[in-house]
Design a protein around this motif. Structure first.
Motif, PDB file in Angstrom:
ATOM      1  N   SER A  53      -6.184  -0.636  -3.747  1.00 18.03           N
ATOM      2  CA  SER A  53      -7.033   0.323  -3.018  1.00 18.03           C
ATOM      3  C   SER A  53      -7.781  -0.371  -1.879  1.00 18.03           C
ATOM      4  O   SER A  53      -7.928   0.173  -0.781  1.00 18.03           O
ATOM      5  CB  SER A  53      -7.992   1.037  -3.968  1.00 18.03           C
TER       6      SER A  53
ATOM      7  N   VAL B  56       0.825  -1.222   0.000  1.00 21.27           N
ATOM      8  CA  VAL B  56       0.000   0.000   0.000  1.00 21.27           C
ATOM      9  C   VAL B  56       0.857   1.271   0.000  1.00 21.27           C
ATOM     10  O   VAL B  56       0.370   2.354  -0.322  1.00 21.27           O
ATOM     11  CB  VAL B  56      -1.031   0.029   1.159  1.00 21.27           C
ATOM     12  N   ARG B  57       2.139   1.109   0.327  1.00 26.34           N
ATOM     13  CA  ARG B  57       3.037   2.281   0.209  1.00 26.34           C
ATOM     14  C   ARG B  57       3.554   2.413  -1.219  1.00 26.34           C
ATOM     15  O   ARG B  57       4.376   3.258  -1.516  1.00 26.34           O
ATOM     16  CB  ARG B  57       4.207   2.143   1.182  1.00 26.34           C
TER      17      ARG B  57
ATOM     18  N   THR C 263      -5.412  -0.951   0.852  1.00 30.43           N
ATOM     19  CA  THR C 263      -5.097   0.317   1.529  1.00 30.43           C
ATOM     20  C   THR C 263      -6.133   0.601   2.617  1.00 30.43           C
ATOM     21  O   THR C 263      -5.779   0.959   3.753  1.00 30.43           O
ATOM     22  CB  THR C 263      -5.066   1.474   0.500  1.00 30.43           C
TER      23      THR C 263
ATOM     24  N   LEU D  61      -2.483   9.126  -1.849  1.00 29.92           N
ATOM     25  CA  LEU D  61      -3.879   8.856  -2.240  1.00 29.92           C
ATOM     26  C   LEU D  61      -4.209   9.349  -3.651  1.00 29.92           C
ATOM     27  O   LEU D  61      -5.331   9.218  -4.107  1.00 29.92           O
ATOM     28  CB  LEU D  61      -4.844   9.487  -1.226  1.00 29.92           C
TER      29      LEU D  61
ATOM     30  N   ILE E 272       0.375   7.234   2.934  1.00 30.43           N
ATOM     31  CA  ILE E 272      -0.195   6.757   1.679  1.00 30.43           C
ATOM     32  C   ILE E 272      -0.333   7.887   0.679  1.00 30.43           C
ATOM     33  O   ILE E 272      -0.799   8.984   1.022  1.00 30.43           O
ATOM     34  CB  ILE E 272      -1.623   6.153   1.923  1.00 30.43           C
TER      35      ILE E 272
END
Ligand code: FE2
Ligand code: FE2
Length: 317
Positions: free
Chosen positions: A297, A261-262, A300, A316, A314
């Motif tokens: 997503s 998610v990074r 995340t 976004l 994050i």
């Protein structure tokens, strides 16, 4: 597969249908007073693995052909705990009680032969054999499997060795029962002897089922576990853990979710965690299976909600 009992059945109906399952309650640490609750609800309330309970319950009702369905579903740890409780029941309660009844039944007759003495001798030898058998499982087999559950194999012992030497302990009881029926001349007090014999029949059948659960459920489940540990030992690829059927992520999987998610690629994750790209892919597959989330997503959202990453880490956009 058609099972006799399922997790949505009411526990009280299950017991009414097969009263032998009453034994399971103490062996799994479940107290009576189920009300209208289902098997799953009662098991969860008492911290009992539902699949293992159902595996044993269906085995007792339907015999060995029900075992195959549960082999990869049971918790080996829960099964060991069940077997240990069963051993305690046989050794500390059922067999001493049978001995007491048998002694009182044959002592009431004025038998001038040596048959009553020989019957008690036979019983005591049988008791000794059962004790040795069960203590060997408690002291050697179960600790071996406990170590296996922690990922340690043994160089000197495995479950096939146990299986090859696993005797049918109920056979000797069958012999004792036949000796009494054929050769013991009872006196007037036949009620006591009938009651003692009834207990012997009962115990013989319980020991037979106990042994069969070990042969058809415990041994194959431990073989699977052994394969799993061997795979883990010889590869850095995480193997499926048979004791881990829930959706909880391991610490390593959480780390990987954090990396994904990074915005890191599989190659970057592999380099950061000192593992191969293949291992990263296997972890990602397991994560997707456990969470039923495949998109970045979606992951995340999961990572933020579960505190794996902070929202400000994050991107976004
Ligand atoms: Fe046993
Ligand atoms: Fe056994």
């Amino acid at each position: 597969m058609n099972l006799f009992f399922s997790e949505t059945d009411k526990m009280c109906q299950v017991i009414s249908e097969e009263y032998h399952l009453l034994q399971l309650m103490s062996r799994f640490g479940i107290s009576l007073g189920f009300g209208e609750r289902t098997v799953r609800e009662v098991c969860e309330e008492h911290g009992v693995d539902v699949a293992t309970f159902l595996a044993v319950a269906n085995f007792i009702k339907g015999g060995e052909h029900t075992a195959a369905y549960f082999i990869d579903k049971v918790s080996v740890r829960a099964l060991i705990s069940y077997l240990e409780q069963a051993h305690a029941y046989f050794l500390d309660f059922q067999l001493p009680e049978m001995r007491r009844k048998l002694l009182s039944a044959i002592a009431f007759d004025n038998d001038t032969t040596q048959v009553p003495i020989l019957i008690m001798k036979f019983f005591d030898e049988f008791y000794g054999e059962v004790r040795n058998h069960m203590q060997s499982e408690n002291r050697r087999t179960f600790p071996y499997v406990e170590a296996l559950l922690e990922g340690r194999l043994s160089e000197t012992y495995n479950i096939s060795m146990y299986s090859r030497n696993h005797d049918a302990i109920d056979k000797r009881l069958q012999e004792l029962k036949n000796i009494i029926i054929k050769y013991y001349k009872s006196g007037k007090d036949t009620q006591r002897l009938s009651s003692a014999l009834f207990d012997i029949f009962n115990c013989e059948s319980e020991l037979h089922v106990h042994n069969a659960i070990e042969d058809y459920l415990f041994v194959p489940a431990v073989k699977l576990l052994e394969e799993c540990v061997r795979t883990q030992t010889h590869s850095d690829t995480p193997a499926p853990d048979p004791e881990r059927r829930d959706d909880t992520l391991s610490e390593r999987e959480k780390e990987i979710v954090g990396c994904v998610v990074r915005g890191m690629s599989n190659k970057e994750i592999a380099e950061k965690l000192f593992i191969s790209v293949n291992t990263v892919l296997t972890h990602r597959k397991n994560i997707a299976r456990k969470l039923a989330i495949r998109s970045v997503s979606g992951l995340t959202i999961y990572a933020i909600v579960n505190g794996i990453v902070n929202i400000d880490e994050i991107d976004l956009k």
